[in-house]
Design a protein around this motif. Structure first.
Motif, mmCIF file in Angstrom:
data_model
loop_
_atom_site.group_PDB
_atom_site.id
_atom_site.type_symbol
_atom_site.label_atom_id
_atom_site.label_comp_id
_atom_site.label_asym_id
_atom_site.label_seq_id
_atom_site.Cartn_x
_atom_site.Cartn_y
_atom_site.Cartn_z
ATOM 1 N N TYR A 39 -5.560 2.120 -22.544
ATOM 2 C CA TYR A 39 -4.541 3.162 -22.409
ATOM 3 C C TYR A 39 -4.390 3.655 -20.973
ATOM 4 C CZ TYR A 39 -5.194 3.067 -27.426
ATOM 5 O OH TYR A 39 -5.301 2.644 -28.731
ATOM 6 N N THR A 40 -5.054 2.986 -20.063
ATOM 7 C CA THR A 40 -4.942 3.346 -18.645
ATOM 8 C C THR A 40 -3.943 2.414 -17.968
ATOM 9 O OG1 THR A 40 -7.215 4.158 -18.521
ATOM 10 C CG2 THR A 40 -6.158 3.544 -16.444
ATOM 11 N N THR A 41 -2.961 2.987 -17.318
ATOM 12 C CA THR A 41 -1.991 2.186 -16.567
ATOM 13 C C THR A 41 -2.651 1.740 -15.266
ATOM 14 O OG1 THR A 41 -0.186 3.509 -17.480
ATOM 15 C CG2 THR A 41 0.310 2.166 -15.530
ATOM 16 N N LYS A 42 -2.583 0.440 -15.004
ATOM 17 C CA LYS A 42 -3.328 -0.110 -13.868
ATOM 18 C C LYS A 42 -2.372 -0.766 -12.864
ATOM 19 C CE LYS A 42 -5.440 -2.060 -17.237
ATOM 20 N NZ LYS A 42 -5.255 -1.096 -18.327
ATOM 21 N N PHE A 43 -2.531 -0.374 -11.596
ATOM 22 C CA PHE A 43 -1.812 -1.005 -10.486
ATOM 23 C C PHE A 43 -2.827 -1.765 -9.652
ATOM 24 C CE2 PHE A 43 1.363 1.991 -11.698
ATOM 25 C CZ PHE A 43 2.570 1.472 -11.254
ATOM 26 N N TYR A 56 1.814 10.464 0.063
ATOM 27 C CA TYR A 56 3.044 10.690 0.816
ATOM 28 C C TYR A 56 4.120 11.065 -0.190
ATOM 29 C CZ TYR A 56 1.121 8.239 4.934
ATOM 30 O OH TYR A 56 0.365 7.858 6.015
ATOM 31 N N ASP A 57 5.179 11.688 0.288
ATOM 32 C CA ASP A 57 6.333 11.986 -0.562
ATOM 33 C C ASP A 57 7.482 11.062 -0.217
ATOM 34 O OD1 ASP A 57 5.813 13.815 -2.511
ATOM 35 O OD2 ASP A 57 6.311 15.578 -1.313
ATOM 36 N N VAL A 58 8.255 10.718 -1.241
ATOM 37 C CA VAL A 58 9.427 9.869 -1.014
ATOM 38 C C VAL A 58 10.407 10.589 -0.089
ATOM 39 C CG1 VAL A 58 9.207 8.752 -3.253
ATOM 40 C CG2 VAL A 58 10.641 10.784 -3.027
ATOM 41 N N THR A 107 0.831 -1.207 0.000
ATOM 42 C CA THR A 107 0.000 0.000 0.000
ATOM 43 C C THR A 107 0.862 1.252 0.000
ATOM 44 O OG1 THR A 107 -1.831 -1.104 1.125
ATOM 45 C CG2 THR A 107 -1.737 1.288 1.304
ATOM 46 N N THR A 108 1.925 1.233 0.778
ATOM 47 C CA THR A 108 2.822 2.389 0.843
ATOM 48 C C THR A 108 3.353 2.724 -0.537
ATOM 49 O OG1 THR A 108 3.488 1.799 3.095
ATOM 50 C CG2 THR A 108 4.940 3.283 1.883
ATOM 51 N N LEU A 109 3.724 1.694 -1.301
ATOM 52 C CA LEU A 109 4.297 1.920 -2.625
ATOM 53 C C LEU A 109 3.337 2.663 -3.540
ATOM 54 C CD1 LEU A 109 6.472 -0.503 -4.646
ATOM 55 C CD2 LEU A 109 4.500 0.512 -5.752
ATOM 56 N N VAL A 110 2.086 2.197 -3.626
ATOM 57 C CA VAL A 110 1.155 2.826 -4.566
ATOM 58 C C VAL A 110 0.702 4.206 -4.081
ATOM 59 C CG1 VAL A 110 0.344 0.652 -5.527
ATOM 60 C CG2 VAL A 110 -0.816 1.612 -3.522
ATOM 61 N N GLN A 111 0.769 4.473 -2.757
ATOM 62 C CA GLN A 111 0.363 5.782 -2.254
ATOM 63 C C GLN A 111 1.358 6.877 -2.627
ATOM 64 O OE1 GLN A 111 -0.261 5.170 1.973
ATOM 65 N NE2 GLN A 111 -2.420 4.707 1.686
ATOM 66 N N LEU A 112 2.555 6.495 -3.059
ATOM 67 C CA LEU A 112 3.544 7.498 -3.479
ATOM 68 C C LEU A 112 3.238 8.059 -4.861
ATOM 69 C CD1 LEU A 112 6.870 5.776 -2.307
ATOM 70 C CD2 LEU A 112 5.540 7.518 -1.123
ATOM 71 N N VAL A 138 -8.566 3.510 -5.530
ATOM 72 C CA VAL A 138 -9.495 2.812 -4.642
ATOM 73 C C VAL A 138 -8.634 2.242 -3.525
ATOM 74 C CG1 VAL A 138 -11.294 1.064 -4.425
ATOM 75 C CG2 VAL A 138 -10.949 2.239 -6.607
ATOM 76 N N LEU A 139 -8.661 2.904 -2.392
ATOM 77 C CA LEU A 139 -7.775 2.535 -1.292
ATOM 78 C C LEU A 139 -8.263 1.283 -0.576
ATOM 79 C CD1 LEU A 139 -7.042 6.068 0.185
ATOM 80 C CD2 LEU A 139 -5.519 4.676 -1.192
#
Length: 579
Positions: A519-523, A384-386, A374-379, A413-414
């Protein structure tokens, strides 16, 4: 701190000033009345002059009525000013909180912010109203009464001068003892609000596990702490009133004793002694009012410090002077990214994370609990900032974009799906307030939510309770997905957002992503590998690091951990442990 708070007076400066001016006139009238009473006694009653009695008596009645009207107007303007001050203060706090990053909110905690915007602001509102009226009236009335007493008999003023240092010293002593206690009291209030909020939010879980007794005991424990701390402060403050009353009685006794001798010596008239008694009461009343303000200021000082801390807090996510207003595509690149939570600066939640994603690709992210998925995608949307390295979107550092522009192009979508009080239509339109009803329905069709919505009695106008408590977990997740899809984002992030959805519906949602969002990048952050096995790229995280990266087939060949988890899940056991 005072200047910061007074900036919230704003458009209520006029009623504030009017209240202050009127209270001065009110004090002047109250001071004038005892002098007229002395004339009434000495020149009217004592001399048997009926004309003087009627003349001065009528004037006294008129002054009393005027004083009553002025006092009422002063109170009205003070109430308007203090209520307006509190309104502006809450607005300032709320607006500033809306600019906070997640790390800013983590610093204060949500329950503490609620306490500051409610209890603390109310304390400041009451203090402001007392300052506008009583803090003006008290010194003005005290000064006028001292002057008038000195004009009657200068020696009498020595009685007040003798007692004043004792009163001042005692108040200062009480203040130094009480203020730290109130600071701890409001911290306890934060904890109390946290327990109440947590209990009400999870009331269904509490009842399901029959934990009402445990929760009641937990609430009682923190309530006792609040009670003990507040009682300790109140016990110290309780000395204030008896102290004032004792001082009043001492002054009255001394003035009575001295005044009786002066009347016998014929150096003071009966009327002058009567007016002196009234001035004595006014002096003591003004001191008592000052002590009330003093107590209120002690309580509000702790609140003021807490409120100003929120007002002065600046979001650690700031736009550059020339922030980018457009986002070209959904390319993403993590370049040696490190991240530490502000609450745990010694621990790296992410460690040297590097990978790149092309526009339109689907990226699956899997790993154990606490691996920082979760932390990774929230950046990416700068929640959050790196703390090291950089995250790029469309070839630009995310910190170079205007924050609103960046987030408008990212649908998120958290993990904790939240719906707000309102209709389904209103909730979905959070993704795009200008969307038509058809666009909302199209988004719901893509999220596999339209079918169950149509079965509801009011369809898209069905009212959603706070938090979405009147819909199931799977329905809530699909509504949140629809809300994100309505943005037509260049990047879509789904953080374990179909965990409550059945496998068939989940497959339909994934198929929609593949066919209608090329064309949407999806995580996709997932616990189940089957949810991401068709992704163009799968990242396997462990303890904040990417240990393996590749397609599903590649990871089955190269990653023993990935293979073990996949086999455990597909065989129908160990799924919970795989999380």
């Amino acid at each position: 701190m005072v200047r910061k708070l007074l900036s919230s007076v704003g458009e209520y400066k006029r009623p504030t000033a009017l209240s202050m001016i009127l209270v001065i006139f009110e004090s002047f009238i109250e001071i004038l009345i005892p002098t007229l009473m002395a004339i009434l006694i000495d020149s009217g009653i004592s001399q048997g002059d009926t004309a003087v009695v009627w003349q001065i008596g009528g004037f006294l009645i008129l002054l009393a009525l005027v004083g009553l009207i002025i006092g009422a107007l002063s109170g009205r303007y003070a109430a308007i000013a203090s209520a307006g001050f509190a309104k502006n203060l809450r607005k300032t706090l709320f607006f500033n909180v809306q600019r906070f990053s997640f790390s800013n909110i983590d610093k204060f905690t949500a329950p503490s912010l609620i306490t500051r915007m409610t209890t603390d602001v109310t304390n400041l509102q009451n203090a402001y109203q007392m300052l506008v009226r009583i803090m003006i009236k008290s010194p003005v009335q005290f000064t006028f009464a001292i002057i008038m007493s000195a004009l009657i008999n200068p020696n009498m003023v020595l009685i007040f001068i003798g007692i004043a240092p004792f009163l001042a010293g005692t108040l200062i002593f009480i203040g130094r003892k009480v203020h730290p206690i109130f600071v701890r009291v409001f911290r306890s209030y934060d904890h109390l609000n946290n327990i109440v909020q947590e209990n009400l939010h999870g009331i269904r879980v509490v009842k399901s596990y029959v934990r009402q007794a445990f929760e009641i005991n937990k609430f009682q424990n923190i309530s006792k702490i609040v009670y003990k701390r507040f009682s300790k402060a109140e016990k110290l403050l309780a000395f204030n009133q008896p102290l004032m009353q004792s001082s009043a009685y001492i002054c009255i006794l001394l003035i009575s004793w001295v005044g009786a001798h002066l009347i016998v010596d014929q150096t003071m008239s009966t009327g002058e002694l009567s007016s002196l008694f009234v001035y004595t009461f006014q002096i003591l009343i003004s001191l008592n009012m000052f002590s009330m303000v003093f107590v209120m200021l002690l309580i509000s000082q702790a609140s003021a410090e807490r409120v100003v801390a929120v007002m002065e807090e600046e979001s650690d996510l700031k736009n550059n002077d020339v922030a980018l207003q457009t986002l070209a595509d959904g390319q993403i690149r993590f370049d040696h990214v490190f991240f530490q939570y502000p609450t745990d600066p010694e621990h790296n939640a992410l460690k040297d994370v590097s990978f790149s994603v092309k526009t339109g690709e689907t990226v699956g992210i899997v790993g154990g609990t606490g691996s920082s998925k979760t932390t990774l995608v929230q950046l990416i949307p700068r929640l959050y900032d790196v703390t090291g390295g950089r995250v790029e979107v469309a070839g630009k550092d995310v910190r170079d974009y205007d924050t609103d522009t960046l987030r408008q192009n990212i649908g998120v979508v958290l993990q904790n799906n939240v719906l707000f009080s309102g209709t389904i239509m209103e909730n979905i339109r959070w993704g795009n307030p200008a969307a038509t009803e058809q666009e909302v329905k199209d988004a719901c069709v893509m999220a596999q939510a339209d079918e169950f919505i149509q079965e509801l009695s009011d369809g898209y106008q069905t009212y959603i309770e706070q938090g979405g408590s009147n819909v199931s977990g799977g329905q809530r997740q699909r509504l949140c997905i629809a809300r994100a899809l309505l943005k037509d984002p260049k990047i879509l992030i789904l953080d374990d957002s179909t965990s409550a959805v059945d496998t068939k519906t989940e497959s339909k949602i994934l198929e929609t992503f593949r066919t209608k969002m090329p064309y949407t990048t999806k995580f996709i952050v997932a616990q189940r590998i089957t949810y991401v096995q068709d992704a163009d790229k799968i990242l396997f995280l462990d303890n904040g690091q990417i240990t393996d990266i590749g397609t599903h087939d590649e990871l089955l060949q190269t990653s023993s951990i990935y293979q073990e988890i996949y086999e455990a899940q597909t065989k129908g056991f160990g799924g919970a442990n795989a999380k």
